[in-house]
Enzyme design. Structure first.
Site, PDB file in Angstrom:
ATOM      1  N   LYS A  58       0.668  -1.150  -0.065  1.00  0.00           N
ATOM      2  CA  LYS A  58      -0.040   0.035   0.049  1.00  0.00           C
ATOM      3  C   LYS A  58       0.866   1.320   0.062  1.00  0.00           C
ATOM      4  CE  LYS A  58      -1.700   2.773   3.164  1.00  0.00           C
ATOM      5  NZ  LYS A  58      -1.933   4.066   2.404  1.00  0.00           N
ATOM      6  N   THR A  69       4.503   6.272  15.308  1.00  0.00           N
ATOM      7  CA  THR A  69       4.610   5.626  16.329  1.00  0.00           C
ATOM      8  C   THR A  69       3.149   5.029  16.555  1.00  0.00           C
ATOM      9  OG1 THR A  69       6.755   5.925  17.064  1.00  0.00           O
ATOM     10  CG2 THR A  69       5.224   5.015  18.600  1.00  0.00           C
ATOM     11  N   ASP A  70       2.169   6.209  16.505  1.00  0.00           N
ATOM     12  CA  ASP A  70       0.727   5.853  16.886  1.00  0.00           C
ATOM     13  C   ASP A  70       0.383   5.004  15.944  1.00  0.00           C
ATOM     14  OD1 ASP A  70       0.920   7.400  19.169  1.00  0.00           O
ATOM     15  OD2 ASP A  70       0.054   9.182  18.196  1.00  0.00           O
ATOM     16  N   THR A  71       0.548   5.168  14.849  1.00  0.00           N
ATOM     17  CA  THR A  71      -0.066   4.175  13.611  1.00  0.00           C
ATOM     18  C   THR A  71       0.551   2.715  13.798  1.00  0.00           C
ATOM     19  OG1 THR A  71      -0.488   6.160  12.220  1.00  0.00           O
ATOM     20  CG2 THR A  71      -0.465   4.001  11.109  1.00  0.00           C
ATOM     21  N   GLY A  72       1.926   2.705  14.075  1.00  0.00           N
ATOM     22  CA  GLY A  72       2.518   1.453  14.135  1.00  0.00           C
ATOM     23  C   GLY A  72       1.861   0.849  15.208  1.00  0.00           C
ATOM     24  N   GLU A 115       9.197   0.372  11.485  1.00  0.00           N
ATOM     25  CA  GLU A 115      10.083   1.432  11.576  1.00  0.00           C
ATOM     26  C   GLU A 115       9.598   2.538  11.827  1.00  0.00           C
ATOM     27  OE1 GLU A 115      12.290   4.409  10.395  1.00  0.00           O
ATOM     28  OE2 GLU A 115      12.071   3.857   8.478  1.00  0.00           O
ATOM     29  N   CYS A 136      12.577  10.624   9.619  1.00  0.00           N
ATOM     30  CA  CYS A 136      12.329   9.890  10.933  1.00  0.00           C
ATOM     31  C   CYS A 136      13.650   9.983  11.732  1.00  0.00           C
ATOM     32  CB  CYS A 136      11.716   8.593  10.541  1.00  0.00           C
ATOM     33  SG  CYS A 136      12.942   7.384   9.651  1.00  0.00           S
ATOM     34  N   GLU A 169       8.220  14.452  17.875  1.00  0.00           N
ATOM     35  CA  GLU A 169       8.587  14.371  16.516  1.00  0.00           C
ATOM     36  C   GLU A 169       7.745  15.599  15.727  1.00  0.00           C
ATOM     37  OE1 GLU A 169       9.837  10.976  13.273  1.00  0.00           O
ATOM     38  OE2 GLU A 169       7.828  10.945  14.226  1.00  0.00           O
TER      39      GLU A 169
END
Length: 522
Positions: A213, A268-271, A289, A323, A420
Protein backbone atom coordinates in the site's frame (compact mmCIF):
# COMPACT_ATOMS: atom_id res chain seq x y z
CA UNK A 1 -8.37 4.30 -22.89
CA UNK A 2 -5.57 5.45 -20.56
CA UNK A 3 -6.49 2.68 -18.12
CA UNK A 4 -6.25 0.02 -20.83
CA UNK A 5 -2.87 1.33 -22.01
CA UNK A 6 -1.48 1.33 -18.46
CA UNK A 7 -2.82 -2.13 -17.71
CA UNK A 8 -1.00 -3.47 -20.73
CA UNK A 9 2.26 -2.00 -19.49
CA UNK A 10 2.19 -2.72 -15.79
CA UNK A 11 0.01 -5.83 -16.03
CA UNK A 12 0.21 -7.58 -12.69
CA UNK A 13 0.56 -4.68 -10.31
CA UNK A 14 -2.61 -3.66 -8.55
CA UNK A 15 -3.62 -0.12 -7.85
CA UNK A 16 -6.63 1.79 -9.00
CA UNK A 17 -7.26 4.17 -11.84
CA UNK A 18 -5.35 7.41 -11.87
CA UNK A 19 -7.03 10.11 -13.92
CA UNK A 20 -4.47 12.59 -15.23
CA UNK A 21 -5.05 16.30 -15.22
CA UNK A 22 -3.00 19.08 -16.73
CA UNK A 23 0.70 18.49 -17.30
CA UNK A 24 1.28 22.24 -17.01
CA UNK A 25 1.56 21.91 -13.25
CA UNK A 26 5.23 21.02 -13.65
CA UNK A 27 6.07 23.39 -16.46
CA UNK A 28 7.96 25.63 -14.02
CA UNK A 29 10.46 22.84 -13.58
CA UNK A 30 10.76 22.29 -17.33
CA UNK A 31 9.15 18.88 -16.90
CA UNK A 32 6.38 19.04 -19.47
CA UNK A 33 7.62 15.77 -20.97
CA UNK A 34 7.03 14.07 -17.64
CA UNK A 35 3.50 15.43 -17.55
CA UNK A 36 2.84 13.78 -20.89
CA UNK A 37 4.41 10.58 -19.58
CA UNK A 38 2.12 10.57 -16.54
CA UNK A 39 -0.89 11.11 -18.80
CA UNK A 40 -0.06 7.82 -20.53
CA UNK A 41 -0.64 5.86 -17.35
CA UNK A 42 -3.50 4.78 -15.14
CA UNK A 43 -3.11 2.63 -12.07
CA UNK A 44 -5.80 0.20 -13.18
CA UNK A 45 -5.80 -3.21 -11.52
CA UNK A 46 -4.70 -6.21 -13.54
CA UNK A 47 -4.92 -9.74 -12.23
CA UNK A 48 -5.34 -12.63 -14.68
CA UNK A 49 -6.00 -10.23 -17.55
CA UNK A 50 -5.53 -6.44 -17.77
CA UNK A 51 -8.81 -5.04 -16.48
CA UNK A 52 -10.19 -1.80 -15.17
CA UNK A 53 -12.05 -2.24 -11.88
CA UNK A 54 -15.20 -0.24 -11.14
CA UNK A 55 -14.20 3.16 -9.73
CA UNK A 56 -16.30 3.65 -6.61
CA UNK A 57 -14.42 6.55 -5.07
CA UNK A 58 -11.36 8.64 -5.86
CA UNK A 59 -9.01 10.90 -3.95
CA UNK A 60 -6.70 13.64 -5.24
CA UNK A 61 -2.93 13.49 -5.12
CA UNK A 62 -1.57 17.02 -4.81
CA UNK A 63 1.40 19.11 -5.89
CA UNK A 64 2.83 20.45 -2.57
CA UNK A 65 4.22 23.50 -4.38
CA UNK A 66 0.74 24.77 -5.16
CA UNK A 67 -1.81 22.59 -3.43
CA UNK A 68 -3.31 21.87 -6.85
CA UNK A 69 -4.38 18.43 -8.00
CA UNK A 70 -1.94 16.34 -10.04
CA UNK A 71 -4.39 13.50 -10.56
CA UNK A 72 -7.39 11.77 -9.03
CA UNK A 73 -6.53 8.28 -7.82
CA UNK A 74 -9.16 5.64 -7.19
CA UNK A 75 -9.41 4.86 -3.51
CA UNK A 76 -8.59 1.24 -2.71
CA UNK A 77 -10.59 -0.41 0.06
CA UNK A 78 -10.95 -3.79 1.76
CA UNK A 79 -12.38 -5.38 -1.39
CA UNK A 80 -9.39 -4.26 -3.42
CA UNK A 81 -7.02 -5.55 -0.74
CA UNK A 82 -8.80 -8.92 -0.95
CA UNK A 83 -8.24 -9.00 -4.73
CA UNK A 84 -4.59 -8.07 -4.35
CA UNK A 85 -3.95 -10.64 -1.63
CA UNK A 86 -5.68 -13.33 -3.71
CA UNK A 87 -3.39 -12.50 -6.65
CA UNK A 88 -0.31 -12.59 -4.42
CA UNK A 89 -1.41 -15.88 -2.85
CA UNK A 90 -1.91 -17.49 -6.25
CA UNK A 91 1.47 -16.24 -7.39
CA UNK A 92 3.12 -17.70 -4.29
CA UNK A 93 1.30 -21.04 -4.23
CA UNK A 94 1.07 -21.70 -7.95
CA UNK A 95 3.31 -19.23 -9.79
CA UNK A 96 6.95 -19.53 -10.83
CA UNK A 97 8.49 -16.90 -8.52
CA UNK A 98 9.19 -18.97 -5.36
CA UNK A 99 10.14 -21.97 -7.51
CA UNK A 100 12.64 -20.07 -9.65
CA UNK A 101 16.29 -20.60 -8.93
CA UNK A 102 17.70 -17.86 -6.75
CA UNK A 103 19.99 -16.93 -9.62
CA UNK A 104 16.99 -16.30 -11.91
CA UNK A 105 15.41 -14.05 -9.29
CA UNK A 106 18.71 -12.24 -8.94
CA UNK A 107 18.87 -11.55 -12.68
CA UNK A 108 15.39 -9.99 -12.67
CA UNK A 109 16.33 -7.69 -9.78
CA UNK A 110 19.53 -6.68 -11.60
CA UNK A 111 17.58 -5.89 -14.77
CA UNK A 112 15.20 -3.81 -12.67
CA UNK A 113 18.12 -1.87 -11.18
CA UNK A 114 19.35 -1.10 -14.70
CA UNK A 115 15.88 0.14 -15.65
CA UNK A 116 15.79 2.35 -12.57
CA UNK A 117 19.03 3.97 -13.72
CA UNK A 118 17.70 4.35 -17.25
CA UNK A 119 14.50 6.04 -16.05
CA UNK A 120 16.05 7.92 -13.11
CA UNK A 121 15.28 11.36 -14.56
CA UNK A 122 11.55 10.68 -14.85
CA UNK A 123 11.38 8.91 -11.50
CA UNK A 124 13.18 11.77 -9.75
CA UNK A 125 10.89 14.33 -11.37
CA UNK A 126 7.80 12.35 -10.40
CA UNK A 127 9.08 12.00 -6.83
CA UNK A 128 9.76 15.73 -6.58
CA UNK A 129 6.42 16.62 -8.15
CA UNK A 130 4.39 14.42 -5.81
CA UNK A 131 6.35 14.90 -2.54
CA UNK A 132 7.89 18.38 -2.84
CA UNK A 133 11.48 17.29 -2.27
CA UNK A 134 14.20 18.95 -4.36
CA UNK A 135 14.58 17.34 -7.77
CA UNK A 136 18.38 17.35 -7.45
CA UNK A 137 18.12 15.49 -4.13
CA UNK A 138 15.85 12.86 -5.67
CA UNK A 139 18.04 12.46 -8.77
CA UNK A 140 21.54 12.60 -7.27
CA UNK A 141 21.03 11.08 -3.82
CA UNK A 142 17.88 8.98 -3.66
CA UNK A 143 17.63 7.32 -7.09
CA UNK A 144 21.23 6.00 -7.04
CA UNK A 145 20.55 4.64 -3.55
CA UNK A 146 17.38 2.89 -4.76
CA UNK A 147 19.10 1.09 -7.65
CA UNK A 148 22.06 0.24 -5.38
CA UNK A 149 19.66 -1.37 -2.90
CA UNK A 150 18.15 -3.61 -5.55
CA UNK A 151 21.59 -4.65 -6.77
CA UNK A 152 22.54 -5.40 -3.18
CA UNK A 153 19.53 -7.67 -2.68
CA UNK A 154 20.03 -9.25 -6.09
CA UNK A 155 23.45 -10.25 -4.79
CA UNK A 156 21.92 -11.85 -1.72
CA UNK A 157 19.30 -13.90 -3.59
CA UNK A 158 21.53 -16.91 -4.27
CA UNK A 159 23.45 -16.73 -0.98
CA UNK A 160 20.58 -17.55 1.38
CA UNK A 161 21.02 -21.03 2.80
CA UNK A 162 20.52 -23.08 5.92
CA UNK A 163 22.88 -25.14 8.05
CA UNK A 164 23.76 -28.75 8.73
CA UNK A 165 23.44 -29.20 12.48
CA UNK A 166 25.12 -31.94 14.58
CA UNK A 167 22.71 -33.81 16.88
CA UNK A 168 23.13 -36.10 19.87
CA UNK A 169 22.17 -39.29 18.08
CA UNK A 170 21.91 -40.96 14.67
CA UNK A 171 20.14 -38.13 12.88
CA UNK A 172 20.85 -35.91 9.93
CA UNK A 173 19.67 -32.40 10.81
CA UNK A 174 19.46 -29.51 8.43
CA UNK A 175 17.76 -26.12 8.49
CA UNK A 176 15.95 -24.63 5.51
CA UNK A 177 15.38 -20.90 5.04
CA UNK A 178 12.04 -20.59 3.25
CA UNK A 179 10.11 -17.55 2.02
CA UNK A 180 7.44 -16.49 4.49
CA UNK A 181 4.71 -16.19 1.84
CA UNK A 182 2.54 -13.14 1.11
CA UNK A 183 4.11 -10.00 2.58
CA UNK A 184 1.99 -6.93 3.27
CA UNK A 185 3.94 -3.68 3.11
CA UNK A 186 2.88 -0.12 3.96
CA UNK A 187 5.24 2.69 2.96
CA UNK A 188 5.32 6.37 4.02
CA UNK A 189 5.17 9.60 2.05
CA UNK A 190 8.51 11.19 3.00
CA UNK A 191 10.72 8.79 0.99
CA UNK A 192 8.24 6.91 -1.21
CA UNK A 193 10.65 5.28 -3.64
CA UNK A 194 13.43 4.67 -1.11
CA UNK A 195 11.03 2.93 1.28
CA UNK A 196 9.68 0.93 -1.67
CA UNK A 197 13.24 -0.35 -2.17
CA UNK A 198 13.85 -1.05 1.53
CA UNK A 199 10.79 -3.31 1.64
CA UNK A 200 10.38 -4.76 -1.83
CA UNK A 201 14.08 -5.61 -2.31
CA UNK A 202 14.53 -8.12 0.53
CA UNK A 203 11.02 -9.56 0.11
CA UNK A 204 11.62 -10.39 -3.55
CA UNK A 205 15.18 -11.62 -3.02
CA UNK A 206 13.88 -14.20 -0.55
CA UNK A 207 11.14 -15.42 -2.90
CA UNK A 208 8.03 -13.83 -1.41
CA UNK A 209 5.06 -12.16 -3.09
CA UNK A 210 3.88 -8.72 -2.06
CA UNK A 211 0.86 -6.47 -1.56
CA UNK A 212 2.14 -2.94 -1.07
CA UNK A 213 0.00 0.00 0.00
CA UNK A 214 1.52 3.26 -1.15
CA UNK A 215 1.06 6.39 0.96
CA UNK A 216 -2.08 8.26 -0.07
CA UNK A 217 -0.07 11.49 -0.41
CA UNK A 218 2.51 9.98 -2.78
CA UNK A 219 1.21 7.02 -4.81
CA UNK A 220 2.84 7.82 -8.15
CA UNK A 221 6.42 6.50 -8.09
CA UNK A 222 5.41 3.10 -6.70
CA UNK A 223 3.24 2.62 -9.78
CA UNK A 224 6.03 3.66 -12.14
CA UNK A 225 8.52 1.38 -10.38
CA UNK A 226 6.09 -1.55 -10.54
CA UNK A 227 5.81 -1.02 -14.30
CA UNK A 228 9.59 -1.26 -14.58
CA UNK A 229 9.70 -4.40 -12.45
CA UNK A 230 7.20 -6.02 -14.80
CA UNK A 231 9.36 -4.95 -17.73
CA UNK A 232 12.36 -6.58 -16.02
CA UNK A 233 10.55 -9.91 -16.02
CA UNK A 234 8.71 -10.10 -12.69
CA UNK A 235 6.00 -12.80 -13.03
CA UNK A 236 2.27 -12.04 -12.75
CA UNK A 237 0.87 -11.37 -9.29
CA UNK A 238 4.22 -11.16 -7.48
CA UNK A 239 3.99 -7.43 -6.76
CA UNK A 240 0.58 -5.81 -6.22
CA UNK A 241 0.30 -2.06 -5.59
CA UNK A 242 -2.81 -0.61 -3.92
CA UNK A 243 -3.47 3.10 -3.45
CA UNK A 244 -5.73 4.09 -0.57
CA UNK A 245 -6.01 5.42 2.96
CA UNK A 246 -4.58 3.88 6.12
CA UNK A 247 -7.83 3.35 8.07
CA UNK A 248 -9.37 1.47 5.13
CA UNK A 249 -6.82 -0.13 2.78
CA UNK A 250 -3.99 -0.14 5.32
CA UNK A 251 -6.12 -1.62 8.08
CA UNK A 252 -7.52 -4.27 5.72
CA UNK A 253 -3.98 -5.30 4.77
CA UNK A 254 -2.70 -5.42 8.36
CA UNK A 255 -5.67 -7.51 9.52
CA UNK A 256 -5.93 -9.81 6.50
CA UNK A 257 -6.00 -13.48 7.43
CA UNK A 258 -4.13 -14.56 4.30
CA UNK A 259 -1.21 -12.15 4.70
CA UNK A 260 1.77 -13.89 6.29
CA UNK A 261 3.81 -10.87 7.36
CA UNK A 262 3.37 -7.10 7.61
CA UNK A 263 6.04 -4.39 7.35
CA UNK A 264 5.19 -0.78 8.15
CA UNK A 265 7.05 2.51 8.15
CA UNK A 266 5.33 5.55 9.63
CA UNK A 267 4.34 7.15 12.91
CA UNK A 268 4.55 5.38 16.25
CA UNK A 269 0.82 5.82 16.89
CA UNK A 270 -0.08 4.18 13.59
CA UNK A 271 2.51 1.48 14.19
CA UNK A 272 0.69 0.51 17.38
CA UNK A 273 -2.52 0.09 15.39
CA UNK A 274 -0.79 -2.04 12.75
CA UNK A 275 0.69 -4.31 15.41
CA UNK A 276 -2.67 -4.66 17.15
CA UNK A 277 -4.46 -5.54 13.91
CA UNK A 278 -1.79 -8.08 13.03
CA UNK A 279 -2.07 -9.69 16.47
CA UNK A 280 -5.87 -9.80 16.48
CA UNK A 281 -6.04 -11.42 13.04
CA UNK A 282 -3.62 -14.27 12.38
CA UNK A 283 -0.74 -13.21 14.66
CA UNK A 284 1.40 -12.38 11.64
CA UNK A 285 4.93 -11.16 12.41
CA UNK A 286 5.41 -7.40 12.19
CA UNK A 287 8.35 -5.19 11.28
CA UNK A 288 7.94 -1.57 12.35
CA UNK A 289 10.16 1.41 11.50
CA UNK A 290 8.62 4.30 13.42
CA UNK A 291 9.26 7.76 14.77
CA UNK A 292 12.33 9.35 16.28
CA UNK A 293 13.63 12.32 18.23
CA UNK A 294 17.30 11.77 17.57
CA UNK A 295 20.02 13.59 19.52
CA UNK A 296 22.91 15.22 17.65
CA UNK A 297 25.69 15.81 20.20
CA UNK A 298 28.38 18.44 19.58
CA UNK A 299 31.27 18.07 22.00
CA UNK A 300 33.54 20.87 23.18
CA UNK A 301 36.47 19.75 21.00
CA UNK A 302 34.44 19.87 17.79
CA UNK A 303 35.33 21.91 14.72
CA UNK A 304 32.39 24.28 15.07
CA UNK A 305 32.03 25.21 11.41
CA UNK A 306 31.90 21.55 10.37
CA UNK A 307 29.60 20.69 13.27
CA UNK A 308 27.17 23.47 12.34
CA UNK A 309 27.00 22.28 8.74
CA UNK A 310 26.51 18.64 9.71
CA UNK A 311 23.87 19.47 12.34
CA UNK A 312 22.08 21.61 9.77
CA UNK A 313 22.05 18.74 7.30
CA UNK A 314 20.99 16.26 10.02
CA UNK A 315 17.87 18.29 10.75
CA UNK A 316 16.85 20.10 7.58
CA UNK A 317 17.42 17.33 5.01
CA UNK A 318 14.19 16.48 3.15
CA UNK A 319 12.42 19.53 4.66
CA UNK A 320 12.99 18.02 8.12
CA UNK A 321 10.62 15.21 7.16
CA UNK A 322 12.95 12.38 8.14
CA UNK A 323 12.37 9.88 10.95
CA UNK A 324 16.09 9.87 11.79
CA UNK A 325 16.46 13.67 11.76
CA UNK A 326 18.87 15.04 14.36
CA UNK A 327 16.06 17.02 15.91
CA UNK A 328 17.63 17.61 19.33
CA UNK A 329 20.95 19.38 18.89
CA UNK A 330 22.91 19.11 22.14
CA UNK A 331 25.89 21.51 22.25
CA UNK A 332 28.55 21.73 24.95
CA UNK A 333 28.22 24.90 27.04
CA UNK A 334 31.74 26.10 26.15
CA UNK A 335 30.92 26.35 22.44
CA UNK A 336 27.16 26.86 22.70
CA UNK A 337 26.92 30.59 21.91
CA UNK A 338 29.24 30.35 18.90
CA UNK A 339 27.33 27.35 17.60
CA UNK A 340 23.94 29.07 17.95
CA UNK A 341 25.06 32.15 16.03
CA UNK A 342 26.53 30.09 13.21
CA UNK A 343 23.53 27.73 13.11
CA UNK A 344 21.24 30.74 12.77
CA UNK A 345 23.37 32.20 9.98
CA UNK A 346 23.35 28.86 8.13
CA UNK A 347 19.58 28.55 8.40
CA UNK A 348 19.15 32.07 7.03
CA UNK A 349 21.28 31.09 4.00
CA UNK A 350 19.22 28.00 3.26
CA UNK A 351 17.61 28.21 -0.18
CA UNK A 352 13.88 27.51 -0.07
CA UNK A 353 11.74 27.41 -3.19
CA UNK A 354 10.39 25.43 -6.12
CA UNK A 355 12.06 22.00 -5.88
CA UNK A 356 12.62 21.91 -9.65
CA UNK A 357 14.83 24.99 -9.58
CA UNK A 358 18.58 24.42 -9.51
CA UNK A 359 20.30 24.96 -6.18
CA UNK A 360 17.15 24.71 -4.07
CA UNK A 361 17.84 23.00 -0.73
CA UNK A 362 14.30 22.94 0.67
CA UNK A 363 10.96 22.51 -1.02
CA UNK A 364 7.47 22.59 0.47
CA UNK A 365 6.18 20.32 3.23
CA UNK A 366 4.05 17.44 2.04
CA UNK A 367 0.58 18.94 2.61
CA UNK A 368 -1.48 21.48 4.52
CA UNK A 369 -2.00 19.17 7.51
CA UNK A 370 1.73 18.70 8.03
CA UNK A 371 2.39 22.38 7.44
CA UNK A 372 -0.13 23.43 10.09
CA UNK A 373 1.20 20.84 12.54
CA UNK A 374 4.73 22.26 12.23
CA UNK A 375 3.48 25.82 12.73
CA UNK A 376 1.66 24.71 15.91
CA UNK A 377 4.92 23.29 17.27
CA UNK A 378 6.72 26.53 16.46
CA UNK A 379 4.04 28.44 18.35
CA UNK A 380 4.46 26.05 21.27
CA UNK A 381 8.20 26.69 21.32
CA UNK A 382 7.66 30.45 21.45
CA UNK A 383 5.05 30.11 24.20
CA UNK A 384 7.44 27.88 26.19
CA UNK A 385 10.02 30.71 26.20
CA UNK A 386 12.54 29.07 23.92
CA UNK A 387 14.42 31.72 21.95
CA UNK A 388 13.33 31.93 18.31
CA UNK A 389 16.59 32.74 16.54
CA UNK A 390 15.16 32.80 13.01
CA UNK A 391 12.26 31.61 10.89
CA UNK A 392 9.03 30.59 12.54
CA UNK A 393 6.55 31.37 9.80
CA UNK A 394 5.09 30.23 6.54
CA UNK A 395 6.54 31.44 3.23
CA UNK A 396 3.90 32.89 0.95
CA UNK A 397 0.29 31.78 0.67
CA UNK A 398 0.64 29.24 -2.13
CA UNK A 399 1.98 25.79 -1.40
CA UNK A 400 3.30 24.52 1.91
CA UNK A 401 6.62 26.28 2.40
CA UNK A 402 7.98 27.00 5.90
CA UNK A 403 10.95 29.15 6.87
CA UNK A 404 14.00 27.28 8.21
CA UNK A 405 13.53 27.74 11.94
CA UNK A 406 16.08 27.66 14.79
CA UNK A 407 15.31 27.70 18.52
CA UNK A 408 17.95 28.15 21.24
CA UNK A 409 17.64 27.93 25.04
CA UNK A 410 15.48 24.84 24.61
CA UNK A 411 14.70 22.76 27.71
CA UNK A 412 14.10 19.02 27.85
CA UNK A 413 10.51 19.36 29.04
CA UNK A 414 9.37 21.53 26.11
CA UNK A 415 7.16 19.91 23.48
CA UNK A 416 9.58 20.92 20.74
CA UNK A 417 12.25 18.85 22.53
CA UNK A 418 9.99 15.85 23.13
CA UNK A 419 7.73 15.38 20.12
CA UNK A 420 8.64 14.45 16.57
CA UNK A 421 7.94 17.69 14.69
CA UNK A 422 8.84 16.30 11.25
CA UNK A 423 9.68 19.69 9.83
CA UNK A 424 12.43 22.31 9.38
CA UNK A 425 12.72 23.23 13.07
CA UNK A 426 16.11 22.95 14.80
CA UNK A 427 16.13 22.90 18.61
CA UNK A 428 19.47 23.60 20.30
CA UNK A 429 20.05 22.49 23.89
CA UNK A 430 23.05 23.10 26.19
CA UNK A 431 24.95 20.43 28.16
CA UNK A 432 27.90 20.35 30.58
CA UNK A 433 29.49 16.89 30.38
CA UNK A 434 29.24 13.53 28.65
CA UNK A 435 27.47 11.68 31.47
CA UNK A 436 24.80 14.37 31.61
CA UNK A 437 24.18 14.41 27.87
CA UNK A 438 23.90 10.59 27.68
CA UNK A 439 21.23 10.66 30.38
CA UNK A 440 19.31 13.51 28.74
CA UNK A 441 19.65 12.12 25.22
CA UNK A 442 18.10 8.84 26.42
CA UNK A 443 15.20 10.61 28.17
CA UNK A 444 12.82 10.00 25.27
CA UNK A 445 10.32 7.35 24.23
CA UNK A 446 12.20 7.06 20.94
CA UNK A 447 15.50 5.41 20.07
CA UNK A 448 15.90 5.45 16.31
CA UNK A 449 19.18 7.23 15.64
CA UNK A 450 21.77 9.62 17.06
CA UNK A 451 24.81 11.61 16.04
CA UNK A 452 28.09 12.38 17.78
CA UNK A 453 30.57 15.05 16.74
CA UNK A 454 33.95 14.88 18.48
CA UNK A 455 37.69 14.44 17.80
CA UNK A 456 38.19 12.31 20.93
CA UNK A 457 37.94 8.55 20.36
CA UNK A 458 37.31 7.85 24.06
CA UNK A 459 34.43 10.32 24.10
CA UNK A 460 33.04 8.80 20.91
CA UNK A 461 33.28 5.27 22.36
CA UNK A 462 31.55 6.26 25.58
CA UNK A 463 28.71 7.96 23.71
CA UNK A 464 28.19 5.20 21.13
CA UNK A 465 27.81 2.64 23.89
CA UNK A 466 25.75 4.85 26.16
CA UNK A 467 23.16 6.06 23.65
CA UNK A 468 20.10 3.81 23.36
CA UNK A 469 19.49 4.11 19.65
CA UNK A 470 19.57 1.75 16.68
CA UNK A 471 22.16 3.84 14.83
CA UNK A 472 24.94 6.12 16.07
CA UNK A 473 26.66 8.21 13.41
CA UNK A 474 30.07 9.53 14.49
CA UNK A 475 31.25 12.67 12.66
CA UNK A 476 28.70 11.98 9.92
CA UNK A 477 24.92 11.66 9.61
CA UNK A 478 22.31 10.01 7.40
CA UNK A 479 24.69 7.42 5.97
CA UNK A 480 22.23 4.88 4.59
CA UNK A 481 24.42 2.33 2.83
CA UNK A 482 22.52 -0.70 1.56
CA UNK A 483 24.44 -3.04 3.89
CA UNK A 484 23.92 -0.99 7.08
CA UNK A 485 20.94 -2.16 9.20
CA UNK A 486 18.45 0.47 10.28
CA UNK A 487 15.82 0.34 13.01
CA UNK A 488 15.07 1.55 16.48
CA UNK A 489 15.03 0.91 20.19
CA UNK A 490 11.99 1.53 22.39
CA UNK A 491 9.01 3.08 20.55
CA UNK A 492 10.98 3.65 17.37
CA UNK A 493 10.13 0.20 16.10
CA UNK A 494 10.67 -3.53 15.91
CA UNK A 495 13.24 -5.26 13.71
CA UNK A 496 15.79 -3.94 11.23
CA UNK A 497 15.67 -2.93 7.59
CA UNK A 498 18.53 -3.05 5.07
CA UNK A 499 21.57 -5.26 5.21
CA UNK A 500 21.55 -8.96 5.97
CA UNK A 501 19.20 -8.36 8.92
CA UNK A 502 16.29 -7.38 6.67
CA UNK A 503 16.37 -10.78 4.98
CA UNK A 504 15.42 -12.41 8.28
CA UNK A 505 12.12 -10.51 8.20
CA UNK A 506 10.98 -12.44 5.14
CA UNK A 507 12.20 -15.96 5.93
CA UNK A 508 10.95 -18.90 7.96
CA UNK A 509 13.47 -21.35 9.45
CA UNK A 510 12.49 -25.01 9.14
CA UNK A 511 14.35 -27.82 10.89
CA UNK A 512 14.43 -31.14 9.01
CA UNK A 513 15.47 -34.18 11.07
CA UNK A 514 16.06 -37.53 9.33
CA UNK A 515 16.87 -40.74 11.18
CA UNK A 516 20.05 -42.51 10.03
CA UNK A 517 20.47 -46.28 9.92
CA UNK A 518 23.95 -47.48 10.89
CA UNK A 519 25.72 -44.24 9.85
CA UNK A 520 29.44 -44.42 9.14
CA UNK A 521 29.93 -41.39 11.34
CA UNK A 522 27.98 -38.82 13.33
Amino acid sequence: MAARRFSGVISRSLSLSLRPLSSSLISQGNRCSLGREVERFSTAAALEEPITPPVRKTFPTLDPRTGEVIANVAEGDAEDIDRAVAAARRAFDEGPWPKMTAYERSRILLRFADLLDKHSDDLAALEAWNSGKPYEQALKIELPTVSRLFRYYAGWADKIHGLTVPADGPYHVQTLHEPIGVAGQIVPWNFPLLMFAWKVGPALATGNTIVLKAAEQTPLTAVYAAKLLHEAGLPPGVLNIVSGYGPTAGAALASHMDVDKIAFTGSTDTGKIVQELAAKSNLKPVTLELGGKSPFIVCEDANIDRAVELAHFALFFNQGQCCAAGSRTFVHERVYDEFVEKAKARALRRKVGDPFQKGIEQGPQIDSEQCEKILRYIKSGIESNATLECGGDRIGSKGYYIQPTVFSNVKDDMLIAQDEIFGPVQTILKFKDVDEVIKRANMTRYGLASGVFTKNIDTANKLTRGLRAGTVWVNCFDVFDAAIPFGGYKMSGIGREKGIYSLHNYLQVKAVVTALENPAWL
